[in-house]
Design a protein around this motif. Structure first.
Motif, PDB file in Angstrom:
ATOM      1  N   VAL A   1       0.833  -1.197   0.000  1.00  0.00           N
ATOM      2  CA  VAL A   1       0.000   0.000   0.000  1.00  0.00           C
ATOM      3  C   VAL A   1       0.872   1.252   0.000  1.00  0.00           C
ATOM      4  CG1 VAL A   1      -1.650   1.351   1.350  1.00  0.00           C
ATOM      5  CG2 VAL A   1      -1.983  -1.110   1.072  1.00  0.00           C
TER       6      VAL A   1
ATOM      7  N   ALA B   1       0.917   4.093  -2.900  1.00  0.00           N
ATOM      8  CA  ALA B   1       0.521   5.456  -2.558  1.00  0.00           C
ATOM      9  C   ALA B   1       1.654   6.459  -2.670  1.00  0.00           C
ATOM     10  CB  ALA B   1      -0.035   5.482  -1.129  1.00  0.00           C
ATOM     11  N   SER B   2       2.865   5.993  -2.874  1.00  0.00           N
ATOM     12  CA  SER B   2       4.010   6.903  -2.936  1.00  0.00           C
ATOM     13  C   SER B   2       3.938   7.787  -4.177  1.00  0.00           C
ATOM     14  CB  SER B   2       5.310   6.104  -2.967  1.00  0.00           C
ATOM     15  OG  SER B   2       6.401   6.935  -3.313  1.00  0.00           O
TER      16      SER B   2
ATOM     17  N   GLY C   1       4.540   5.172  -6.921  1.00  0.00           N
ATOM     18  CA  GLY C   1       3.205   4.599  -6.873  1.00  0.00           C
ATOM     19  C   GLY C   1       2.768   4.046  -8.217  1.00  0.00           C
TER      20      GLY C   1
ATOM     21  N   ASP D   1      -8.112   4.371 -12.028  1.00  0.00           N
ATOM     22  CA  ASP D   1      -8.189   5.661 -11.344  1.00  0.00           C
ATOM     23  C   ASP D   1      -8.700   6.769 -12.254  1.00  0.00           C
ATOM     24  OD1 ASP D   1      -6.814   4.727  -8.878  1.00  0.00           O
ATOM     25  OD2 ASP D   1      -5.099   4.524 -10.220  1.00  0.00           O
TER      26      ASP D   1
ATOM     27  N   TRP E   1     -10.699   8.203  -3.000  1.00  0.00           N
ATOM     28  CA  TRP E   1      -9.400   8.765  -2.619  1.00  0.00           C
ATOM     29  C   TRP E   1      -8.408   8.544  -3.748  1.00  0.00           C
ATOM     30  CZ3 TRP E   1      -4.568   6.361  -1.723  1.00  0.00           C
ATOM     31  CH2 TRP E   1      -3.596   7.201  -1.144  1.00  0.00           C
TER      32      TRP E   1
ATOM     33  N   SER F   1      -4.370   8.619  -4.775  1.00  0.00           N
ATOM     34  CA  SER F   1      -3.029   8.596  -4.207  1.00  0.00           C
ATOM     35  C   SER F   1      -2.234   9.788  -4.726  1.00  0.00           C
ATOM     36  CB  SER F   1      -2.324   7.292  -4.609  1.00  0.00           C
ATOM     37  OG  SER F   1      -2.003   7.319  -5.997  1.00  0.00           O
ATOM     38  N   PRO F   2      -1.127  10.117  -4.062  1.00  0.00           N
ATOM     39  CA  PRO F   2      -0.288  11.214  -4.562  1.00  0.00           C
ATOM     40  C   PRO F   2       0.163  11.016  -6.001  1.00  0.00           C
ATOM     41  CG  PRO F   2       0.334  10.656  -2.318  1.00  0.00           C
ATOM     42  CD  PRO F   2      -0.654   9.619  -2.748  1.00  0.00           C
TER      43      PRO F   2
ATOM     44  N   THR G   1      -2.830  11.749  -8.238  1.00  0.00           N
ATOM     45  CA  THR G   1      -3.099  13.194  -8.226  1.00  0.00           C
ATOM     46  C   THR G   1      -2.074  13.942  -9.075  1.00  0.00           C
ATOM     47  OG1 THR G   1      -4.082  13.058  -6.017  1.00  0.00           O
ATOM     48  CG2 THR G   1      -3.335  15.221  -6.754  1.00  0.00           C
TER      49      THR G   1
END
Length: 304
Positions: A82, A86-87, A91, A142, A286, A288-289, A292
């Protein structure tokens, strides 16, 4: 049985002493003793033999420890997975896109983004607008690049966000030697008697074609319905029919290349003759960075 209790049990096995284990875990000795008692009661067997203050793992405890280590290892691997996903630097971004943009728009977007974030990985799927939008709604991807604007992105209570990226021109596509092949422009109504090939119903390009047919007041005969635009271009090239398609394009060395020696792309007169490609994502999910960052990169390129 809680994960914390399994960790406590593992530490007890290492220290073989309630006091030392409690100190290492930051717990009170009575609290740890009660937790061990609850675990043994739940399992229905003692896990240690008590020799004064020393705990000796018995055969029940040894059998249980094998599985506890496996569970704790999987939990830790899950945490790392995870964290990796999410990094912002390493990521994963999952994206769906139309077949028609896979040769030029998507490569341009990826090249630009990966120059800044080389460690980010991508999971990519191609498909029709309905299929990739369904994958987005199901949480399998995503982001999607599609056209036209999905129904789920309309209205004040929409769960899907839509941002237009660019307008893509559509053409009446005909084979070399066709009666329209040398025309600089053609009204779609003039092709009313032509046989067409088209994407299958439920795809974005089919919706765009049908909208243009309605505007032109025609209901053409469709000889072939395909899954991808490359196949449709092939059917046009061999004379099976004409089609409403975007121009074939590739992205090579930073330059858009286009052209097909077997086809002619005739601009449509008296109509918009285009479709809007847009980026879509779920507002209620949500991001993740990494997702985004990629989304902002795509939108910035779209504005440019």
């Amino acid at each position: 049985m809680q994960i914390e209790e399994l960790r406590w049990f593992s530490v007890l096995c290492e220290t073989r002493h309630v006091g030392r284990a409690a100190e290492e875990l930051g717990l009170s000795q009575p609290g740890l003793s009660r937790a061990l008692a609850r675990l043994e009661q739940e399992l229905g067997a003692p896990l240690f033999d008590r020799r004064g203050r020393v705990l000796e793992l018995n055969r029940y405890g040894a059998a249980f420890l094998t599985h506890v280590r496996r569970v704790l290892g999987e939990v830790e691997a899950g945490r790392r997975a995870v964290a990796d996903l999410a990094s912002p630097e390493s990521g994963t971004v999952a994206m769906g896109f139309l077949h028609t943009v896979g040769t030029w728009l998507v490569p341009r977007l990826l090249i630009s983004f990966r120059s800044q974030y080389p460690g980010v990985r991508f999971q990519l799927i191609q498909g029709g607008s309905a299929a990739i939008t369904a994958a987005l709604e199901a949480g399998d991807v995503d982001l999607v690049i599609t056209s036209p604007k999905p129904p789920g992105a309309a209205g004040p209570a929409a769960k899907l966000a839509w941002r237009p990226l660019r307008r893509e021109r559509l053409y009446l596509t005909v084979p070399v030697g066709h009666r329209f092949a040398e025309r600089r422009r053609v009204r779609l109504a003039e092709a009313a008697a032509e046989t067409f090939v088209a994407n299958k119903p439920g795809t974005g390009l089919r919706e765009s074609s049908e909208e243009l047919w309605r505007e032109a007041g025609i209901s053409p005969k469709v000889a072939f319905e395909g899954d991808d635009v490359a196949t449709l271009r092939g059917m046009v090239a061999v004379g099976l029919g004409v089609a409403v398609l975007p121009r074939a394009r590739t992205y090579d060395g930073g330059v858009d290349q286009s052209g097909d020696p077997w086809l002619r792309y005739i601009p449509l007169a008296g109509t918009g003759g285009s479709r809007v490609l847009g980026l879509v994502w779920r507002e209620d999910r949500w991001a993740s960075p990494a997702v985004t960052a990629f989304r902002e990169s795509v939108l910035a390129l779209g504005r440019a």
